[in-house]
Design a protein around this motif. Structure first.
Motif, PDB file in Angstrom:
ATOM      1  N   MET A   1     -39.348  32.953  64.889  1.00 26.47           N
ATOM      2  CA  MET A   1     -38.076  32.675  65.547  1.00 26.47           C
ATOM      3  C   MET A   1     -37.016  32.353  64.502  1.00 26.47           C
ATOM      4  O   MET A   1     -37.285  31.649  63.534  1.00 26.47           O
ATOM      5  N   LEU A   2     -35.834  32.907  64.689  1.00 28.93           N
ATOM      6  CA  LEU A   2     -34.724  32.618  63.789  1.00 28.93           C
ATOM      7  C   LEU A   2     -33.437  32.580  64.607  1.00 28.93           C
ATOM      8  O   LEU A   2     -33.035  33.576  65.205  1.00 28.93           O
ATOM      9  N   ILE A   3     -32.800  31.403  64.649  1.00 29.70           N
ATOM     10  CA  ILE A   3     -31.541  31.209  65.352  1.00 29.70           C
ATOM     11  C   ILE A   3     -30.510  30.833  64.306  1.00 29.70           C
ATOM     12  O   ILE A   3     -30.681  29.840  63.592  1.00 29.70           O
ATOM     13  N   THR A   4     -29.449  31.603  64.196  1.00 30.64           N
ATOM     14  CA  THR A   4     -28.430  31.321  63.183  1.00 30.64           C
ATOM     15  C   THR A   4     -27.067  31.191  63.847  1.00 30.64           C
ATOM     16  O   THR A   4     -26.740  31.933  64.783  1.00 30.64           O
ATOM     17  N   SER A   5     -26.263  30.254  63.342  1.00 29.97           N
ATOM     18  CA  SER A   5     -24.931  30.054  63.897  1.00 29.97           C
ATOM     19  C   SER A   5     -23.939  29.777  62.777  1.00 29.97           C
ATOM     20  O   SER A   5     -24.290  29.260  61.720  1.00 29.97           O
ATOM     21  N   TYR A   6     -22.684  30.124  63.068  1.00 38.78           N
ATOM     22  CA  TYR A   6     -21.600  30.009  62.079  1.00 38.78           C
ATOM     23  C   TYR A   6     -20.345  29.535  62.789  1.00 38.78           C
ATOM     24  O   TYR A   6     -19.822  30.225  63.677  1.00 38.78           O
ATOM     25  N   ASN A   7     -19.880  28.322  62.439  1.00 40.83           N
ATOM     26  CA  ASN A   7     -18.696  27.732  63.069  1.00 40.83           C
ATOM     27  C   ASN A   7     -17.787  27.159  61.983  1.00 40.83           C
ATOM     28  O   ASN A   7     -17.762  25.946  61.744  1.00 40.83           O
ATOM     29  N   PRO A   8     -17.028  28.024  61.304  1.00 43.83           N
ATOM     30  CA  PRO A   8     -16.239  27.574  60.148  1.00 43.83           C
ATOM     31  C   PRO A   8     -15.146  26.571  60.491  1.00 43.83           C
ATOM     32  O   PRO A   8     -14.760  25.770  59.633  1.00 43.83           O
ATOM     33  N   ASP A   9     -14.641  26.600  61.724  1.00 43.15           N
ATOM     34  CA  ASP A   9     -13.576  25.660  62.084  1.00 43.15           C
ATOM     35  C   ASP A   9     -14.060  24.215  62.057  1.00 43.15           C
ATOM     36  O   ASP A   9     -13.290  23.300  61.749  1.00 43.15           O
ATOM     37  N   PRO A 150     -23.914  29.512  75.072  1.00 41.51           N
ATOM     38  CA  PRO A 150     -22.537  29.493  74.553  1.00 41.51           C
ATOM     39  C   PRO A 150     -22.041  28.115  74.147  1.00 41.51           C
ATOM     40  O   PRO A 150     -21.181  28.000  73.271  1.00 41.51           O
ATOM     41  N   ASP A 151     -22.575  27.050  74.752  1.00 47.79           N
ATOM     42  CA  ASP A 151     -22.143  25.697  74.368  1.00 47.79           C
ATOM     43  C   ASP A 151     -22.904  25.154  73.163  1.00 47.79           C
ATOM     44  O   ASP A 151     -22.699  24.011  72.760  1.00 47.79           O
ATOM     45  N   GLY A 152     -23.797  25.974  72.571  1.00 49.31           N
ATOM     46  CA  GLY A 152     -24.539  25.571  71.384  1.00 49.31           C
ATOM     47  C   GLY A 152     -25.922  25.022  71.658  1.00 49.31           C
ATOM     48  O   GLY A 152     -26.703  24.820  70.727  1.00 49.31           O
ATOM     49  N   LYS A 153     -26.252  24.795  72.915  1.00 53.06           N
ATOM     50  CA  LYS A 153     -27.581  24.294  73.256  1.00 53.06           C
ATOM     51  C   LYS A 153     -28.629  25.365  72.972  1.00 53.06           C
ATOM     52  O   LYS A 153     -28.444  26.536  73.289  1.00 53.06           O
ATOM     53  N   VAL A 154     -29.738  24.964  72.358  1.00 53.44           N
ATOM     54  CA  VAL A 154     -30.837  25.885  72.070  1.00 53.44           C
ATOM     55  C   VAL A 154     -31.949  25.662  73.092  1.00 53.44           C
ATOM     56  O   VAL A 154     -32.304  24.523  73.413  1.00 53.44           O
ATOM     57  N   ILE A 155     -32.476  26.750  73.615  1.00 50.82           N
ATOM     58  CA  ILE A 155     -33.543  26.688  74.609  1.00 50.82           C
ATOM     59  C   ILE A 155     -34.892  26.653  73.904  1.00 50.82           C
ATOM     60  O   ILE A 155     -35.184  27.482  73.041  1.00 50.82           O
ATOM     61  N   TRP A 156     -35.726  25.675  74.305  1.00 53.92           N
ATOM     62  CA  TRP A 156     -37.078  25.540  73.774  1.00 53.92           C
ATOM     63  C   TRP A 156     -38.079  25.473  74.922  1.00 53.92           C
ATOM     64  O   TRP A 156     -37.692  25.123  76.047  1.00 53.92           O
ATOM     65  N   PRO A 157     -39.350  25.798  74.665  1.00 54.19           N
ATOM     66  CA  PRO A 157     -40.355  25.546  75.707  1.00 54.19           C
ATOM     67  C   PRO A 157     -40.394  24.053  76.014  1.00 54.19           C
ATOM     68  O   PRO A 157     -40.162  23.220  75.131  1.00 54.19           O
ATOM     69  N   GLY A 158     -40.654  23.706  77.241  1.00 52.52           N
ATOM     70  CA  GLY A 158     -40.693  22.292  77.595  1.00 52.52           C
ATOM     71  C   GLY A 158     -41.394  22.090  78.914  1.00 52.52           C
ATOM     72  O   GLY A 158     -42.192  22.932  79.353  1.00 52.52           O
ATOM     73  N   ALA A 159     -41.110  20.982  79.554  1.00 54.85           N
ATOM     74  CA  ALA A 159     -41.699  20.660  80.847  1.00 54.85           C
ATOM     75  C   ALA A 159     -40.689  19.880  81.666  1.00 54.85           C
ATOM     76  O   ALA A 159     -39.915  19.089  81.126  1.00 54.85           O
ATOM     77  N   LEU A 160     -40.676  20.138  82.964  1.00 52.23           N
ATOM     78  CA  LEU A 160     -39.831  19.402  83.889  1.00 52.23           C
ATOM     79  C   LEU A 160     -40.718  18.690  84.891  1.00 52.23           C
ATOM     80  O   LEU A 160     -41.441  19.332  85.652  1.00 52.23           O
ATOM     81  N   ARG A 161     -40.707  17.363  84.814  1.00 55.09           N
ATOM     82  CA  ARG A 161     -41.534  16.519  85.680  1.00 55.09           C
ATOM     83  C   ARG A 161     -42.986  16.963  85.662  1.00 55.09           C
ATOM     84  O   ARG A 161     -43.643  17.106  86.684  1.00 55.09           O
ATOM     85  N   GLY A 162     -43.482  17.191  84.431  1.00 60.69           N
ATOM     86  CA  GLY A 162     -44.893  17.466  84.234  1.00 60.69           C
ATOM     87  C   GLY A 162     -45.316  18.905  84.384  1.00 60.69           C
ATOM     88  O   GLY A 162     -46.504  19.218  84.240  1.00 60.69           O
ATOM     89  N   LEU A 175     -23.484  30.668  81.213  1.00 60.28           N
ATOM     90  CA  LEU A 175     -23.311  31.833  80.343  1.00 60.28           C
ATOM     91  C   LEU A 175     -21.866  32.008  79.893  1.00 60.28           C
ATOM     92  O   LEU A 175     -21.552  32.949  79.173  1.00 60.28           O
ATOM     93  N   ALA A 176     -20.996  31.080  80.336  1.00 59.19           N
ATOM     94  CA  ALA A 176     -19.575  31.083  79.954  1.00 59.19           C
ATOM     95  C   ALA A 176     -18.882  32.382  80.329  1.00 59.19           C
ATOM     96  O   ALA A 176     -18.016  32.876  79.593  1.00 59.19           O
ATOM     97  N   LEU A 177     -19.231  32.929  81.486  1.00 62.28           N
ATOM     98  CA  LEU A 177     -18.571  34.143  81.944  1.00 62.28           C
ATOM     99  C   LEU A 177     -17.172  33.818  82.470  1.00 62.28           C
ATOM    100  O   LEU A 177     -16.955  32.765  83.077  1.00 62.28           O
ATOM    101  N   PRO A 178     -16.218  34.704  82.243  1.00 63.91           N
ATOM    102  CA  PRO A 178     -14.850  34.448  82.724  1.00 63.91           C
ATOM    103  C   PRO A 178     -14.824  34.270  84.239  1.00 63.91           C
ATOM    104  O   PRO A 178     -15.505  34.996  84.969  1.00 63.91           O
ATOM    105  N   ASN A 179     -14.041  33.293  84.703  1.00 59.90           N
ATOM    106  CA  ASN A 179     -13.875  33.034  86.142  1.00 59.90           C
ATOM    107  C   ASN A 179     -15.198  32.708  86.835  1.00 59.90           C
ATOM    108  O   ASN A 179     -15.369  32.982  88.032  1.00 59.90           O
ATOM    109  N   ALA A 180     -16.128  32.131  86.099  1.00 59.85           N
ATOM    110  CA  ALA A 180     -17.419  31.779  86.686  1.00 59.85           C
ATOM    111  C   ALA A 180     -17.246  30.688  87.734  1.00 59.85           C
ATOM    112  O   ALA A 180     -16.466  29.755  87.544  1.00 59.85           O
ATOM    113  N   PRO A 181     -17.965  30.788  88.849  1.00 65.76           N
ATOM    114  CA  PRO A 181     -17.929  29.715  89.837  1.00 65.76           C
ATOM    115  C   PRO A 181     -18.387  28.401  89.214  1.00 65.76           C
ATOM    116  O   PRO A 181     -19.306  28.384  88.392  1.00 65.76           O
TER     117      PRO A 181
END
Length: 211
Positions: A1-9, A150-162, A175-181
């Motif tokens: 797995m390789l996740i790379t990001s670039y945010n120069p601002d 899109p907000d920078g959160k990385v998805i990992w395997p996990g568990a929800l309530r066991g 997904l940060a789609l334009p005009n998303a509900p």
């Protein structure tokens, strides 16, 4: 797995490379413009490359960056030149994939979560979902481990309530789609979109606009 990001601002000319989830007791070592982060048993967790444009040239993308094997090779050469033995591996596997919900059962320890089995095109993964509009048979967008939202959160395997969960079923807002509900609920796609198809942000935005 390789996740790379670039945010120069916000981070300057720095490329962040993530290969594994953070650990409680991790260490970092810097040599020149390279910082290597390791965990237990010297497991590589990530690398920060300062002044990365000197290695890769100008990077036009912002947020998550998808590197070619040649670019990864240049980063590995920089690691070696800095005296590190760790190496990165190129990863072109799609992390946002169209899935079909083939099983949908109530979570045994929740009044709103459901345990889904999602066909991802030749293989199936279990994903726990809390969306109020989720249902059996839907064609959905699955963010798999290694996906950067899109907000920078990385998805990992996990568990929800066991209960183990291998990813997340996404809403248009996530997904940060334009005009998303803005209300809760996953994005449901037409049945014509086949399971295993890599998710296309532009096509999904056009679909949402046409609804």
């Amino acid at each position: 797995m390789l996740i790379t990001s670039y945010n120069p601002d916000s981070l300057g000319d720095t490329l962040i490379a993530i290969v594994a989830q953070d650990e409680a007791n991790q260490t970092s070592k810097q040599a020149g413009d390279v910082v290597v982060i390791t965990g237990k048993d010297d497991k590589l967790l990530g690398v920060n490359f300062f002044n990365v444009s000197k290695i890769l040239g100008t990077i036009d993308a912002r947020g998550q960056v998808f590197l070619t094997p040649d670019q990864v090779a240049k980063l590995n050469a920089a690691l070696t030149a800095a005296g590190f033995t760790q190496q990165l591996e190129a990863d072109a596997t799609p992390k946002f994939v169209i899935g079909v919900v083939t099983e949908f059962v109530a979570h045994p320890d929740s009044d709103h979560l459901h345990i889904t089995q999602v066909d991802l095109g030749g293989y199936t993964k279990q994903i726990v979902c809390g969306a109020p509009n989720a249902a059996l048979g839907q064609h959905v967008v699955a963010a798999l481990p290694g996906a950067m939202m899109p907000d920078g959160k990385v998805i990992w395997p996990g568990a929800l309530r066991g209960v183990d969960s291998y990813g997340m079923l996404c809403s248009a807002r996530e997904l940060a789609l334009p005009n998303a509900p803005q209300e809760r609920g996953i994005l449901v796609l037409p049945d014509t979109v086949a399971a295993g198809t890599p998710y296309d942000f532009d096509k999904a935005a056009a679909f949402l606009a046409a609804k």
